[in-house]
Enzyme design. Structure first.
Site, mmCIF file in Angstrom:
data_model
loop_
_atom_site.group_PDB
_atom_site.id
_atom_site.type_symbol
_atom_site.label_atom_id
_atom_site.label_comp_id
_atom_site.label_asym_id
_atom_site.label_seq_id
_atom_site.Cartn_x
_atom_site.Cartn_y
_atom_site.Cartn_z
ATOM 1 N N PHE A 58 12.193 0.683 5.109
ATOM 2 C CA PHE A 58 10.966 -0.035 5.471
ATOM 3 C C PHE A 58 10.969 -1.490 5.020
ATOM 4 C CE2 PHE A 58 10.172 2.285 1.472
ATOM 5 C CZ PHE A 58 9.798 1.237 0.626
ATOM 6 N N ARG A 86 -2.927 1.059 -11.361
ATOM 7 C CA ARG A 86 -2.203 1.975 -10.449
ATOM 8 C C ARG A 86 -3.106 3.154 -10.066
ATOM 9 N NH1 ARG A 86 2.531 0.751 -7.917
ATOM 10 N NH2 ARG A 86 3.020 2.960 -7.877
ATOM 11 N N THR A 92 0.436 5.637 -2.443
ATOM 12 C CA THR A 92 0.991 4.687 -1.463
ATOM 13 C C THR A 92 0.502 5.006 -0.054
ATOM 14 O OG1 THR A 92 2.975 4.611 -2.851
ATOM 15 C CG2 THR A 92 3.155 3.673 -0.639
ATOM 16 N N ARG A 103 -7.158 2.435 -2.038
ATOM 17 C CA ARG A 103 -6.449 2.787 -0.802
ATOM 18 C C ARG A 103 -7.194 3.844 0.009
ATOM 19 N NH1 ARG A 103 -0.386 2.359 -3.455
ATOM 20 N NH2 ARG A 103 0.087 0.259 -2.719
ATOM 21 N N ASN A 113 -1.446 -0.901 3.354
ATOM 22 C CA ASN A 113 -2.224 -0.132 2.385
ATOM 23 C C ASN A 113 -2.999 -0.996 1.400
ATOM 24 O OD1 ASN A 113 -0.083 -0.967 0.887
ATOM 25 N ND2 ASN A 113 0.691 1.060 0.364
ATOM 26 N N HIS A 116 -1.247 -4.146 -3.721
ATOM 27 C CA HIS A 116 -0.026 -3.924 -4.505
ATOM 28 C C HIS A 116 -0.400 -3.948 -5.981
ATOM 29 C CE1 HIS A 116 4.028 -4.478 -6.148
ATOM 30 N NE2 HIS A 116 3.448 -5.348 -6.964
ATOM 31 N N GLU A 127 6.710 -9.956 -12.074
ATOM 32 C CA GLU A 127 5.884 -10.240 -10.883
ATOM 33 C C GLU A 127 4.846 -11.323 -11.155
ATOM 34 O OE1 GLU A 127 6.291 -5.794 -8.855
ATOM 35 O OE2 GLU A 127 4.319 -6.500 -9.489
#
Ligand code: UDP
Length: 139
Positions: A58, A86, A92, A103, A113, A116, A127
Site C-alpha cells: 500500500f 493510539r 487502522t 477512526r 483513516n 496518524h 516523527e
C-alpha cells in the site's frame, strides 16, 4: 512520565472540515497540544515520512493520498501520550475501530483513516523532528 507523540490529521479529514472535531476529541482526552501547523507534503516528503512502509503493497497509494491535500501536524503531550493517543485513534481499519475512537467516528476506509499517531516513543521523537524544530514547540 510525560511523553510527546506526533499526530497527523490526514487529508481526508482536513478536506471534510474535521480538523476542529478531531482536535476536540484529542484535547478532551487530556492530551495537550504543544505544537501545531498546517502544510501539504510533496510525494517525496510523504515517502520519507513513511519510509518504514516502503516494502508494503500500500506504500505508493498511501504516499499519493498523504500528499493529495493539506494535513495538520500536531505534537501532543501527556503522561503515557503515545499509548493514550493510539487508543484514542482506534484500529487502522475503521471497520474494527472501537466506539468512541477518532477512526470509528470519522475514518472512511483503511487508507483514508483520518489520523496518524506515532507507534512508539522512539518513533515519536523521529516523527516530531521530521516536522518541527524545538523553537516551534512550547513548554
Ligand atoms: N494503510 C493502508 N492499507 C493497509 C494498511 C495501512 O492504506 O492495508 C495505510 C493507513 O492509512 C495507515 C497507514 O497506511 O494508517 C500506516 O499503516 P500502519 O499499519 O502503520 O497503521 P497505523 O499505525 O496508522 O494504524
Amino acid at each position: 512520565m510525560a511523553e510527546r507523540t506526533l499526530c497527523i490529521i490526514k487529508p481526508d479529514a482536513v478536506e471534510r472540515n474535521l480538523t476542529g472535531a478531531v482536535l476536540k476529541m484529542v484535547q478532551e482526552s487530556g492530551l495537550k497540544v504543544v505544537g501545531i501547523k498546517m502544510l501539504q507534503m510533496s510525494e517525496q516528503q510523504a515517502g520519507g515520512f513513511y519510509a518504514v512502509h516502503k516494502a508494503r503493497p500500500f506504500f505508493e497509494d498511501l504516499c499519493r493520498f498523504m500528499c493529495s491535500g493539506p494535513i495538520v501536524v500536531a505534537v501532543l503531550e501527556a503522561d503515557n501520550a503515545v499509548k493514550r493517543y493510539r487508543d484514542l485513534m482506534g484500529a487502522t481499519n475503521p471497520a474494527n475501530a472501537a466506539e468512541g475512537t477518532i477512526r470509528k467516528a470519522y475514518a472512511q476506509n483503511i487508507e483514508r483513516n483520518s489520523v496518524h499517531g506515532s507507534d512508539s516513543l522512539e518513533n515519536a521523537a523521529i516523527e516530531i523532528a521530521y516536522f518541527f524544530s524545538n523553537l516551534e514547540l512550547v513548554g
